[in-house]
Each structure stands twice: as structure tokens, then as C-alpha cells.
Design a protein around this motif. Structure first.
Motif, PDB file in Angstrom:
ATOM      1  N   ARG A  12       0.837  -1.189   0.000  1.00 50.88           N
ATOM      2  CA  ARG A  12       0.000   0.000   0.000  1.00 50.88           C
ATOM      3  C   ARG A  12       0.877   1.247   0.000  1.00 50.88           C
ATOM      4  N   SER A  13       0.260   2.420  -0.066  1.00 51.21           N
ATOM      5  CA  SER A  13       1.021   3.653   0.099  1.00 51.21           C
ATOM      6  C   SER A  13       0.195   4.665   0.867  1.00 51.21           C
ATOM      7  N   ILE A  14       0.913   5.556   1.535  1.00 54.20           N
ATOM      8  CA  ILE A  14       0.297   6.599   2.339  1.00 54.20           C
ATOM      9  C   ILE A  14       1.274   7.768   2.359  1.00 54.20           C
ATOM     10  N   VAL A  15       0.784   8.991   2.523  1.00 52.71           N
ATOM     11  CA  VAL A  15       1.683  10.137   2.626  1.00 52.71           C
ATOM     12  C   VAL A  15       2.130  10.277   4.077  1.00 52.71           C
ATOM     13  N   ALA A  16       3.439  10.228   4.284  1.00 51.50           N
ATOM     14  CA  ALA A  16       4.024  10.331   5.625  1.00 51.50           C
ATOM     15  C   ALA A  16       5.145  11.358   5.581  1.00 51.50           C
ATOM     16  N   ALA A  17       5.069  12.368   6.432  1.00 55.21           N
ATOM     17  CA  ALA A  17       6.066  13.442   6.466  1.00 55.21           C
ATOM     18  C   ALA A  17       6.284  14.032   5.071  1.00 55.21           C
ATOM     19  N   LEU A  19       6.038  12.555   2.198  1.00 52.96           N
ATOM     20  CA  LEU A  19       6.520  11.602   1.194  1.00 52.96           C
ATOM     21  C   LEU A  19       5.474  10.520   0.953  1.00 52.96           C
ATOM     22  N   ARG A  20       5.184  10.248  -0.313  1.00 55.70           N
ATOM     23  CA  ARG A  20       4.350   9.094  -0.642  1.00 55.70           C
ATOM     24  C   ARG A  20       5.142   7.852  -0.273  1.00 55.70           C
ATOM     25  N   LEU A  66      11.693   2.865   3.686  1.00 58.10           N
ATOM     26  CA  LEU A  66      12.133   4.125   4.264  1.00 58.10           C
ATOM     27  C   LEU A  66      12.556   5.110   3.167  1.00 58.10           C
ATOM     28  N   SER A  67      12.600   6.366   3.507  1.00 54.70           N
ATOM     29  CA  SER A  67      12.931   7.412   2.539  1.00 54.70           C
ATOM     30  C   SER A  67      14.238   7.086   1.813  1.00 54.70           C
ATOM     31  N   GLY A  68      14.172   7.103   0.475  1.00 55.81           N
ATOM     32  CA  GLY A  68      15.339   6.799  -0.344  1.00 55.81           C
ATOM     33  C   GLY A  68      15.448   5.348  -0.763  1.00 55.81           C
ATOM     34  N   PHE A  69      14.538   4.505  -0.263  1.00 58.93           N
ATOM     35  CA  PHE A  69      14.596   3.072  -0.546  1.00 58.93           C
ATOM     36  C   PHE A  69      13.275   2.587  -1.162  1.00 58.93           C
ATOM     37  N   GLY A  70      13.369   1.462  -1.875  1.00 57.11           N
ATOM     38  CA  GLY A  70      12.182   0.791  -2.357  1.00 57.11           C
ATOM     39  C   GLY A  70      11.318   1.683  -3.227  1.00 57.11           C
ATOM     40  N   PHE A  71       9.999   1.624  -2.991  1.00 63.97           N
ATOM     41  CA  PHE A  71       9.041   2.336  -3.827  1.00 63.97           C
ATOM     42  C   PHE A  71       8.496   3.603  -3.178  1.00 63.97           C
ATOM     43  N   THR A  72       9.172   4.060  -2.122  1.00 63.82           N
ATOM     44  CA  THR A  72       8.806   5.338  -1.509  1.00 63.82           C
ATOM     45  C   THR A  72       9.390   6.477  -2.351  1.00 63.82           C
ATOM     46  N   ASP A  73       8.707   7.620  -2.348  1.00 67.53           N
ATOM     47  CA  ASP A  73       9.146   8.768  -3.153  1.00 67.53           C
ATOM     48  C   ASP A  73      10.593   9.149  -2.868  1.00 67.53           C
ATOM     49  N   PHE A  92       5.241   8.426   9.545  1.00 68.76           N
ATOM     50  CA  PHE A  92       4.532   7.222   9.100  1.00 68.76           C
ATOM     51  C   PHE A  92       3.563   6.729  10.177  1.00 68.76           C
ATOM     52  N   ILE A  93       4.025   6.633  11.426  1.00 68.35           N
ATOM     53  CA  ILE A  93       3.110   6.156  12.474  1.00 68.35           C
ATOM     54  C   ILE A  93       2.045   7.205  12.787  1.00 68.35           C
ATOM     55  N   ASP A  94       2.386   8.479  12.594  1.00 65.69           N
ATOM     56  CA  ASP A  94       1.369   9.531  12.729  1.00 65.69           C
ATOM     57  C   ASP A  94       0.289   9.380  11.654  1.00 65.69           C
ATOM     58  N   ALA A  95       0.724   9.127  10.411  1.00 66.78           N
ATOM     59  CA  ALA A  95      -0.229   9.021   9.301  1.00 66.78           C
ATOM     60  C   ALA A  95      -1.192   7.857   9.511  1.00 66.78           C
TER      61      ALA A  95
END
Length: 278
Positions: A12-17, A19-20, A66-73, A92-95
């Protein structure tokens, strides 16, 4: 690979801080957040796929890229720092509107988990640190090779040999999969920007202060492979010494891939630790 394709690697994806953020969300119950390592081509799925089903039998398991890895923006010009990664993990945990989580951090993810627990202690219930960075140590040739990776199938195979104690686990298929992951658009560019030479600076930048680690009161499980050639076993001994409520488990005949080389025993150990009453 495209995030719209139907493969187990895509969640899945969600906007966290801001970043998608791509993540896996399996199981139900008390939430546990899994923070992956920093190898080339790594993603939450690559890091945790062997233990996700077992951990998800008893709780809700969240494993973000995490930011910079995988399929995150990957925003152009992003500067990757411990502060940035902590802010992303908290975002992320806030979102997901989770007031508190258990944290499991692998290697680089261990340094991130440690820093998050220090800076936001109320957001963390229990802490698991596996093959963890986050304390001062001298850069190993193994970690220098991991962070200094340049894409080729031979280089990826050599790195996977470093990770595993049992080299039979490093199949041509696995090397090809991880190599292909490392050359997806944008992956190597962000990876090479994270830990440039001299890479001792990267080790030092991920370390938390001894006084802050000693001040932690969280119940903590420290896990390490005895034959780890990437992160020294001495890191685990330091963490177990400095964290007042720590316990230590060392897997023999195990390299840096505890969750892969001993996946069943790793999952049982973590499940038992997270299930213990206070």
C-alpha cells in the motif's frame, strides 16, 4: 518493476512526512513497525518477506520502504540524515494514527529505531535491535563494500556472500533479483548519495550518544549473528551493556541475515519477547 504490478513486493502507500510512502500492512492486533537495512536494492519486502507471515499471526505488522529506498518517493536533492529518517518514521506512524508501536530495526534500521526511541520514547513500547548500527564502531570492510556498491551482477553476488554465513543461500536467482532491484530508476542514485566515502562518517552520523542510550528504559531485545561480517558482534555487546532493560541473543552459524538464515527461530524469539507481560 512498477508499483502498480501485482507482485508480493507491492503493498500500500500513504503520505508520511510529505513523502508518498510504500509499505506492507499485514495481520491485526498490536502494531509492530519493521525498519529495514541499507543494502543496495533493499526494500521492506526484500528484508522482511521470510518473517512477515509468522509475525503477522499475532499482531499487525507494518513494514515501510524508508525514505530513499524501495518504492517510496525520492524527491530530487533530498539530503539523507538520521534526523530525516526519524522524522519520516514518526510521520509514518502519525499518518496511520498509531499512538505507540513496537519497533524492530535491522542494521541501519536498528540505528533509526534506537534514535526514534530516544527522541520519542512515548511512541515506542518495546524495542528489537538486530545486527544494529547506532553505537560507535570502526567501519568494517564488509559495510564499506555494502555502502560502496556499484551496480553489477558480480558485485551483488559478492555482497550477498558477505551477508550470509551459509553461502548456499546465495543463489543465482536471488542475486539476479537483488541486482535488478538495485538498478530500477532512481534506486542507485539515492543509494549512492546516502553514505559517500569516507564512509566512517556514515557510521558516526548514525550513532546515538552513549548517555542517551543508557537513559533508555524500554524493554529491549538485542539480536546478532555470531559470524556477521558487516556489523561487528561487539555492537550487540555494547547495546546490551548500555541499555538497562536489555537482553541479548546471539545466533551461531549466522551472518548479517538473522531474519533470513534463522527465520523461524527469529520470528519465535521476537514474538515471545513482544508477548511477554511487563
Amino acid at each position: 518493476m512498477n508499483p502498480g504490478s501485482h507482485t508480493p513486493e507491492i503493498g500500500r502507500s500513504i503520505v508520511a512526512a510529505g513523502l508518498r510512502t510504500h509499505f506492507h500492512d499485514v495481520g491485526s492486533g498490536a502494531p509492530v513497525l519493521l525498519l529495514h537495512g541499507s543494502g543496495p536494492g533493499v526494500s521492506a519486502w526484500a528484508n522482511w518477506r521470510t518473517v512477515l507471515p509468522a509475525l503477522a499471526q499475532q499482531r499487525r505488522v507494518l513494514a515501510p520502504d524508508l525514505s530513499g529506498f524501495g518504492f517510496t518517493d525520492r524527491p530530487a536533492g533530498q539530503v539523507y540524515t538520521l534526523d530525516h529518517w526519524v522524522a519520516h518514521a514518526v510521520g509514518f506512524i502519525d499518518a496511520l494514527e498509531l499512538p505507540q508501536v513496537d519497533l524492530v530495526g535491522n542494521s541501519f534500521g536498528g540505528a533509526l529505531a534506537l534514535a526514534l526511541a530516544i527522541r520519542h520514547p512515548q511512541r515506542v513500547r518495546r524495542l528489537v535491535l538486530m545486527g544494529s548500527v547506532g553505537v560507535p564502531f570502526t567501519l568494517t570492510p564488509g559495510l564499506d563494500a555494502v555502502w560502496g556498491y556499484t551496480p553489477s551482477l558480480d558485485n551483488m553476488r559478492a555482497l550477498l556472500d558477505l551477508f550470509a554465513y551459509d553461502r548456499s543461500r546465495v543463489t543465482d536467482e536471488l542475486a539476479e533479483l537483488r541486482y535488478q532491484a538495485s538498478i530500477q530508476p532512481g534506486f542507485q542514485e539515492s543509494f549512492s548519495a546516502m553514505f559517500p566515502a569516507p564512509r566512517q562518517r556514515g557510521v558516526d552520523a548514525l550513532a546515538s550518544a552513549e548517555a542517551d542510550i543508557r537513559a533508555l528504559t524500554h524493554e529491549t531485545l538485542v539480536i546478532h549473528g555470531r559470524e556477521d561480517r558487516v556489523i561487528p558482534l561487539s555492537n550487540a555487546l555494547t547495546l546490551a551493556d548500555w541499555i538497562v532493560n536489555a537482553q541479548l541473543h546471539v545466533f551461531g552459524r549466522c551472518g548479517h541475515w538473522t531474519q533470513i538464515e534463522h527465520s523461524g527461530r527469529f520470528a519465535r524469539l521476537v514474538n515471545d519477547f513482544l508477548d511477554e507481560s511487563e
